[in-house]
Design an enzyme around this catalytic site. Structure first.
Site, PDB file in Angstrom:
ATOM      1  CG  ASP A  38      -2.120   0.928   1.060  1.00 29.29           C
ATOM      2  OD1 ASP A  38      -2.676   0.834  -0.236  1.00 29.29           O
ATOM      3  OD2 ASP A  38      -2.668   1.704   1.798  1.00 29.29           O
ATOM      4  CE  LYS A 192     -17.621  30.189  12.619  1.00 29.36           C
ATOM      5  NZ  LYS A 192     -17.407  29.660  11.523  1.00 29.36           N
TER       6      LYS A 192
END
Length: 314
Positions: A38, A192
């Site tokens: 991999d 926010k």
């Protein structure tokens, strides 16, 4: 252009090809192999020796795969005796990890910057970093561009006499103010508070919204939770029309559909710093090309000309 080599990673080859078309140079080929264990292997399949090498790769999903590929590209160019290696990173995903806001937390923006320099990057060309201070994480020169001119050129087609540019939070208010100046519009900002990656609260909006045509401006839209929360406040305050704009249209977890399904959102505008799959696009989406600006920046870097003079938003 002589002595220049432009390579693309796997993340967004369409953008790299468009940049090369504007530069008038071929996109140099590269090859990525995956071993049985991999691991990745990258080969740059064009001469790099003593050349000005540009590696184009936004850090988009899968971010870790694309990051490792970019690091290997840098290493391959360095091993091939490149004269200079410039990483062209239209989207730096790890820029969001820019501070220690919880105990024992990693600061990925700085770590990845160190990794890029260690792998061989001599210079970085980035676009609309999540916060300007991320620029300082790099120990090599960084040209930090923005897409405000491209976005402004799009919105100038409309009547802007009653327009307010709204930043979802105070952190993005400076960029929103610069954008508003380009449009000759007013500016406002939301208050926010973020509780989680996808849970935010905007308690109020500071600025004139009632009866105004609103352009919501953010640096990036991922899940869209911030914009959806802001839309509720804008409706309460009596906005006349709403358009949404951002530089990086990530649109994860169905965000683009959720935004497009809002009946009072007339348009969603982003640039092509990251790929938006054709199957996910909606009729309300407009994608602007940033390739001409990136190409001009690459040309100026290669020729030793000023880049900041070209991209100063003021």
């Amino acid at each position: 252009m002589r002595d220049i080599a432009v390579f693309s990673g796997s993340a967004h080859p369409e953008l790299a090809a468009e940049v090369c078309a504007h530069l008038g140079v071929p996109l140099a080929p590269s090859r990525v192999n995956r071993f049985a264990n991999d691991c990745l292997e990258v080969q740059l399949q064009a001469n790099c020796r003593e050349r000005d090498v540009f590696l184009i790769q936004p850090l988009v999903t899968p971010v870790q795969e694309n990051l490792v590929e970019l690091l290997l590209m840098c290493d391959a160019a360095r091993g091939a005796s490149a004269g200079r290696i410039t990483v062209v990173m239209p989207h730096y995903a790890y820029a969001r990890s820019d501070k220690k806001d919880a105990p024992r937390i990693s600061i990925g923006g700085r770590l990845v910057a160190d990794l890029l320099v260690t792998s061989g990057a001599d210079r970085v060309l980035a676009l609309t970093l999540h916060s300007p201070q991320v620029h300082g994480f790099f120990s090599v020169p960084v040209d930090h561009l923005h897409a405000l001119r491209e976005l402004a050129a799009h919105f100038r087609r409309y009547d802007l006499s009653h327009t307010t540019v709204v930043s979802p939070d105070l952190g993005n208010a400076k960029e929103a103010a610069a954008f508003a100046r380009l449009l000759g519009a007013q500016v406002a900002a939301g208050a926010k508070q973020r509780f989680a990656d996808d849970r935010v609260t905007i308690s109020s909006v500071i600025g004139d919204i009632a009866g105004r045509d609103v352009i919501v401006l953010d640096d990036e839209i991922a899940k869209g939770s911030t914009v959806l929360e802001l839309l509720d406040r804008l409706r309460e305050l009596g906005a006349r029309s709403i358009r949404v704009a951002c530089t990086h249209g990530l649109f994860t977890a169905g965000a683009l559909k959720r935004l497009s399904d809002q009946p009072d959102v007339l348009e969603i505008v982003c640039t092509n710093t990251v790929p938006v799959p054709a199957g996910e696009r909606t009729d309300k989406l407009r994608i602007l090309s940033i390739a001409p600006a990136l190409a001009e920046a690459v040309r100026r870097i290669h020729n030793g000309e000023s880049v900041s003079a070209l991209f100063d938003p003021s």
